[in-house]
Motif scaffolding. Structure first.
Motif, PDB file in Angstrom:
ATOM      1  N   PRO A  13     -16.987  -8.810  14.721  1.00 53.30           N
ATOM      2  CA  PRO A  13     -16.538  -9.407  13.455  1.00 53.30           C
ATOM      3  C   PRO A  13     -15.058  -9.761  13.508  1.00 53.30           C
ATOM      4  O   PRO A  13     -14.294  -9.178  14.289  1.00 53.30           O
ATOM      5  CB  PRO A  13     -16.805  -8.291  12.435  1.00 53.30           C
ATOM      6  CG  PRO A  13     -16.703  -7.032  13.246  1.00 53.30           C
ATOM      7  CD  PRO A  13     -17.236  -7.372  14.611  1.00 53.30           C
ATOM      8  N   ASP A  14     -14.638 -10.709  12.673  1.00 55.16           N
ATOM      9  CA  ASP A  14     -13.223 -11.063  12.633  1.00 55.16           C
ATOM     10  C   ASP A  14     -12.460 -10.036  11.792  1.00 55.16           C
ATOM     11  O   ASP A  14     -13.024  -9.120  11.211  1.00 55.16           O
ATOM     12  CB  ASP A  14     -13.021 -12.475  12.080  1.00 55.16           C
ATOM     13  CG  ASP A  14     -13.582 -12.638  10.674  1.00 55.16           C
ATOM     14  OD1 ASP A  14     -13.559 -11.655   9.911  1.00 55.16           O
ATOM     15  OD2 ASP A  14     -14.033 -13.748  10.343  1.00 55.16           O
ATOM     16  N   GLY A  15     -11.142 -10.205  11.778  1.00 56.93           N
ATOM     17  CA  GLY A  15     -10.292  -9.235  11.111  1.00 56.93           C
ATOM     18  C   GLY A  15     -10.566  -9.093   9.630  1.00 56.93           C
ATOM     19  O   GLY A  15     -10.528  -7.980   9.083  1.00 56.93           O
ATOM     20  N   VAL A  57      -3.555  -0.934   9.143  1.00 56.81           N
ATOM     21  CA  VAL A  57      -4.241  -1.914   9.968  1.00 56.81           C
ATOM     22  C   VAL A  57      -3.672  -1.783  11.367  1.00 56.81           C
ATOM     23  O   VAL A  57      -2.479  -2.021  11.582  1.00 56.81           O
ATOM     24  CB  VAL A  57      -4.053  -3.352   9.447  1.00 56.81           C
ATOM     25  CG1 VAL A  57      -4.693  -4.347  10.402  1.00 56.81           C
ATOM     26  CG2 VAL A  57      -4.661  -3.497   8.069  1.00 56.81           C
ATOM     27  N   SER A  58      -4.479  -1.342  12.310  1.00 57.63           N
ATOM     28  CA  SER A  58      -4.005  -1.132  13.679  1.00 57.63           C
ATOM     29  C   SER A  58      -4.134  -2.416  14.476  1.00 57.63           C
ATOM     30  O   SER A  58      -5.177  -3.069  14.463  1.00 57.63           O
ATOM     31  CB  SER A  58      -4.816  -0.021  14.355  1.00 57.63           C
ATOM     32  OG  SER A  58      -4.672   1.200  13.647  1.00 57.63           O
ATOM     33  N   LEU A  59      -3.072  -2.777  15.188  1.00 54.98           N
ATOM     34  CA  LEU A  59      -3.047  -3.980  16.013  1.00 54.98           C
ATOM     35  C   LEU A  59      -2.657  -3.604  17.432  1.00 54.98           C
ATOM     36  O   LEU A  59      -1.700  -2.847  17.642  1.00 54.98           O
ATOM     37  CB  LEU A  59      -2.043  -4.998  15.454  1.00 54.98           C
ATOM     38  CG  LEU A  59      -2.237  -5.439  14.002  1.00 54.98           C
ATOM     39  CD1 LEU A  59      -1.065  -6.299  13.557  1.00 54.98           C
ATOM     40  CD2 LEU A  59      -3.533  -6.207  13.859  1.00 54.98           C
ATOM     41  N   PRO A  69      -4.381 -12.090   9.751  1.00 54.10           N
ATOM     42  CA  PRO A  69      -4.919 -12.328   8.402  1.00 54.10           C
ATOM     43  C   PRO A  69      -5.284 -11.054   7.669  1.00 54.10           C
ATOM     44  O   PRO A  69      -5.449 -11.063   6.458  1.00 54.10           O
ATOM     45  CB  PRO A  69      -6.152 -13.194   8.676  1.00 54.10           C
ATOM     46  CG  PRO A  69      -6.569 -12.815  10.062  1.00 54.10           C
ATOM     47  CD  PRO A  69      -5.304 -12.515  10.804  1.00 54.10           C
ATOM     48  N   GLU A  70      -5.434  -9.922   8.407  1.00 57.49           N
ATOM     49  CA  GLU A  70      -5.831  -8.683   7.740  1.00 57.49           C
ATOM     50  C   GLU A  70      -4.750  -8.162   6.793  1.00 57.49           C
ATOM     51  O   GLU A  70      -5.038  -7.388   5.888  1.00 57.49           O
ATOM     52  CB  GLU A  70      -6.140  -7.596   8.790  1.00 57.49           C
ATOM     53  CG  GLU A  70      -7.287  -7.939   9.722  1.00 57.49           C
ATOM     54  CD  GLU A  70      -6.791  -8.600  10.999  1.00 57.49           C
ATOM     55  OE1 GLU A  70      -7.490  -8.527  12.008  1.00 57.49           O
ATOM     56  OE2 GLU A  70      -5.699  -9.188  10.979  1.00 57.49           O
ATOM     57  N   ILE A  71      -3.497  -8.561   7.021  1.00 52.28           N
ATOM     58  CA  ILE A  71      -2.393  -8.077   6.196  1.00 52.28           C
ATOM     59  C   ILE A  71      -2.085  -9.121   5.140  1.00 52.28           C
ATOM     60  O   ILE A  71      -1.552 -10.190   5.437  1.00 52.28           O
ATOM     61  CB  ILE A  71      -1.147  -7.792   7.051  1.00 52.28           C
ATOM     62  CG1 ILE A  71      -1.473  -6.770   8.147  1.00 52.28           C
ATOM     63  CG2 ILE A  71      -0.013  -7.279   6.180  1.00 52.28           C
ATOM     64  CD1 ILE A  71      -0.329  -6.478   9.074  1.00 52.28           C
ATOM     65  N   SER A  72      -2.423  -8.852   3.892  1.00 48.99           N
ATOM     66  CA  SER A  72      -2.154  -9.785   2.798  1.00 48.99           C
ATOM     67  C   SER A  72      -0.709  -9.634   2.343  1.00 48.99           C
ATOM     68  O   SER A  72      -0.246  -8.531   2.058  1.00 48.99           O
ATOM     69  CB  SER A  72      -3.106  -9.516   1.625  1.00 48.99           C
ATOM     70  OG  SER A  72      -2.762 -10.325   0.529  1.00 48.99           O
ATOM     71  N   GLU A 117     -10.623   0.533  15.934  1.00 46.74           N
ATOM     72  CA  GLU A 117     -10.301  -0.841  15.562  1.00 46.74           C
ATOM     73  C   GLU A 117      -9.610  -0.936  14.209  1.00 46.74           C
ATOM     74  O   GLU A 117      -9.057  -1.985  13.860  1.00 46.74           O
ATOM     75  CB  GLU A 117     -11.577  -1.683  15.554  1.00 46.74           C
ATOM     76  CG  GLU A 117     -12.272  -1.731  16.905  1.00 46.74           C
ATOM     77  CD  GLU A 117     -13.585  -2.476  16.850  1.00 46.74           C
ATOM     78  OE1 GLU A 117     -13.563  -3.703  16.647  1.00 46.74           O
ATOM     79  OE2 GLU A 117     -14.638  -1.815  16.989  1.00 46.74           O
ATOM     80  N   ALA A 118      -9.628   0.134  13.436  1.00 47.79           N
ATOM     81  CA  ALA A 118      -8.933   0.180  12.146  1.00 47.79           C
ATOM     82  C   ALA A 118      -8.823   1.633  11.730  1.00 47.79           C
ATOM     83  O   ALA A 118      -9.584   2.494  12.199  1.00 47.79           O
ATOM     84  CB  ALA A 118      -9.685  -0.622  11.082  1.00 47.79           C
TER      85      ALA A 118
END
Length: 642
Positions: free
Chosen positions: A99-101, A168-170, A182-185, A66-67
């Protein structure tokens, strides 16, 4: 997110090979799930709960991670004359629960930072693995961690292996639909490097506004038309602004949006291999360059609030605040509707409760039983919805009466837009609920002290009801303008007085007051209901507490001088009750011109018998008059900050 953990959980290390690379897997397992035949070593003492399996010949892949994080390690081999060695590490993460991203990103990045902390960095591989196991015990969100290491014979080129802080894997479905990540700032960034594994048609959208995909977006398509073309489009499915032929062997890409220019290149090294360029026209420059602020940060915050059930996204980019569940198990159903459902005659409320603050509506809703909240919204009325016009109605019962509560819009200043919004809110309320007979305007206000007459003195926590001794006197007095007389310190006021024809609410209030005074009930009947409501409100993020009023020192600024005084002493048991709400009757006053001036407030209050000053509700009362509502009552609780 709350994670339940059992003391019987173990962290199990399994070492093995996969595709010629060394892999170490850390699993979190409950004691009954541990296969004793595979255990090679059991730790004790401070490392209790850490188990080491026998070496596995081939570790299966299992579910996709997941990551992940990647980094290069430069080592010195002392056995070979300090020859340099380079290892490529790949850390993969799996999580327990859903859990969320943002929660995932925080967990695995903090785990990695603790693992690589320089002040206690491990001296060798064994110490590194031990530290990874010990850390995993405290990161309860992590279900599995895999550490894959491969020795590199030579330093890789930037194209082959970029300097990446974190991955961050999507995984996206094979449909043309965008998802916010949202994981990528993107704060203070002007470019992004990424890797793509896809057959064709990679779509990336750059937008300064969350949700505005068609109007305020730059779309980049890589590998379109059978993986032969790439292009930049003006909006999703918009006009093509730049186009290039591309081969089908691309993996790493970079994308930049600085200096009013969209650029796309191949490879992992930013600035090289550019194959798409579009200089933004003037009408597009603000879209992608709005200073250094990150619009996605606000969306991340709203998504976090949505995860904790403080808000709910009713449509893309539009959120509604949610009330917490009551602590005593009282249910409160919430429904999203585009049109209010048709209520039967028996279901129609006859009493309306109108507030202006969110905390006021929470307090009113705590008094309502069997309640259902309807959130009414329409996509085509976005402007009014964004402006905050009240579209939230809570329907239920108080005693034997059907009631509905709603909240007016809040505006930073009293202006024409606020007036129109308030008038519309009342007109809409009385139109949707046609059986309403009585309206209560409920909330907080600033009290008016009366040192000469304790029975009329208002303390913090007291309640003022808009009634006067003379039945036909005004209940609400609005100050429209002030004129100072040429001689002395006298003022004249241009006012707008409000009263209602139907006196049924005033009669009920007077009757209740008469009963209380004759029987001297202690506690007063309404105090029991207040205590029940406060118990319900314990679960809210807003703190509800009655202010202390016992012998509290007060200060007023009059004529440039600060006057300090204590609350007056009660001359009878009916005059004043300490640390309990006293109910006062009198006029409610308002007016921006007198709201900030103590001297004017005191003069206006004495002249018109005002007991409290509130926000400007003139537009609300005018709307009640215009809609022929002839029964209303203004009830205000004295709060020092009102």
């Amino acid at each position: 997110m709350t994670v339940n953990v059992s003391e019987s959980e173990e962290i199990i290390l399994t070492a093995g090979k996969r595709d010629g690379k060394a892999v170490v897997r850390l699993d979190r397992r409950h004691a009954p799930e541990v296969q004793g035949a595979k255990i090679h070593h059991v730790t004790h003492g401070p490392y209790k709960g850490l188990l080491i399996n026998k070496k596995a010949h081939n570790l299966e892949n299992g579910d996709p991670s997941e990551a992940r994080l990647e980094f290069l390690a430069y080592l010195i081999n002392k056995d070979q004359n300090n020859a340099p060695v380079q290892d490529a590490w790949n850390l993969r993460f799996w999580f327990r629960g859903k859990p969320d991203g943002l929660a995932k990103k925080r967990a695995f990045t903090q785990y990695f930072q603790d693992l690589m902390r320089p002040d206690n960095f491990p001296k060798n591989y064994m110490c590194f693995m031990k530290k990874a196991m010990v850390l995993m015990k405290s990161y309860l969100l992590l279900k599995r961690v895999e550490l894959e290491v491969d020795q590199v014979n030579k330093v890789a080129t930037p194209e082959e292996s970029p300097k990446i802080k974190s991955f961050v894997s999507l995984f996206t479905p094979d449909i043309y639909q965008y998802n916010f990540v949202p994981e990528i700032s993107m704060s203070n960034k002007t470019f992004l490097t990424f890797m793509v594994k896809a057959k064709c048609d990679v779509h990336v959208a750059l937008s300064a506004t969350y949700g505005e995909l068609h109007k305020r977006t730059i779309e980049v398509l890589i590998g379109g038309e059978g993986n032969t073309k790439s292009m930049i489009k003006d909006g999703v499915e918009g006009s093509i602004r730049a186009e290039a032929l591309t081969a089908n062997d691309l993996r790493y890409f970079w994308m930049s949006w600085g200096n009013h220019c969209i650029e796309v290149g191949r490879g992992a090294h930013y600035g090289e291999g550019r194959f798409l360029v579009w200089d933004l026209p003037d009408n597009k420059k603000l879209t992608c360059n709005r200073g250094t602020g990150d619009p996605g940060t606000l969306v991340q915050l709203m998504k976090e609030l949505e995860r904790t059930r403080h808000v709910r996204e009713v449509e893309v980019g539009r959120w509604m605040r949610l009330q917490h569940e009551a602590q005593n198990g009282t249910t409160h159903e919430m429904k999203m509707v585009r049109e209010m459902p048709q209520l039967t005659s028996r279901e129609q409320p006859t009493v309306a409760l109108v507030t202006s603050l969110y905390c006021e509506k929470l307090a009113m809703d705590a008094m309502i039983e069997d309640k259902v909240t309807f959130v009414k919204y329409k996509t085509e009325v976005r402007r009014s919805f964004l402006a905050g016009e009240s579209q939230v109605y809570t329907v239920g019962t108080i005693g034997r009466f059907k009631v509905v509560s709603t909240k007016l819009a809040r505006y930073p200043t009293s202006n024409q837009a606020a007036r129109i919004s308030a008038e519309n809110a009342i007109t809409r309320l009385l139109g949707i609920f046609s059986k309403i007979e009585h309206v209560f305007l409920v909330g907080v206000a600033g009290g008016v002290p009366n040192l000469e007459e304790p029975s009329q003195h208002v303390r913090p926590g007291d309640v003022v009801v808009s009634m006067t001794s003379e039945r036909n006197d005004p209940m609400y007095m609005h100050c429209a303008s002030i004129h100072k007389e040429s001689r002395g310190r006298l003022y004249s006021y241009k006012t707008r007085a409000f009263s209602c024809q139907n006196k049924i609410l005033q009669n009920v209030a007077l009757s209740l007051d008469s009963i209380v005074r004759s029987e001297w009930m202690k506690p007063r009947p309404w105090e029991l209901y207040i205590d029940e409501a406060l118990e319900q409100l314990n679960g809210q993020e807003i703190h509800f507490k009655r202010p202390s009023s016992d012998k509290e020192l007060r200060k007023l600024r009059l004529g440039g001088n600060v006057i300090s005084f204590e609350h007056p002493m009660a001359t009878s048991k009916h005059d004043m009750r300490v640390n309990a709400p006293n109910v006062r009757h009198g006029v409610i006053g308002s007016g921006k011109l007198i709201s900030r001036a103590h001297e004017l407030r005191a003069d206006f209050a004495k002249r018109f018998g005002v007991r409290a000053f509130d926000l400007d509700f003139e537009a609300v009362l005018e709307s009640l008059e215009g809609n022929r509502n002839e029964s209303f009552l203004v009830v205000r609780g004295y709060h020092e900050k009102a």
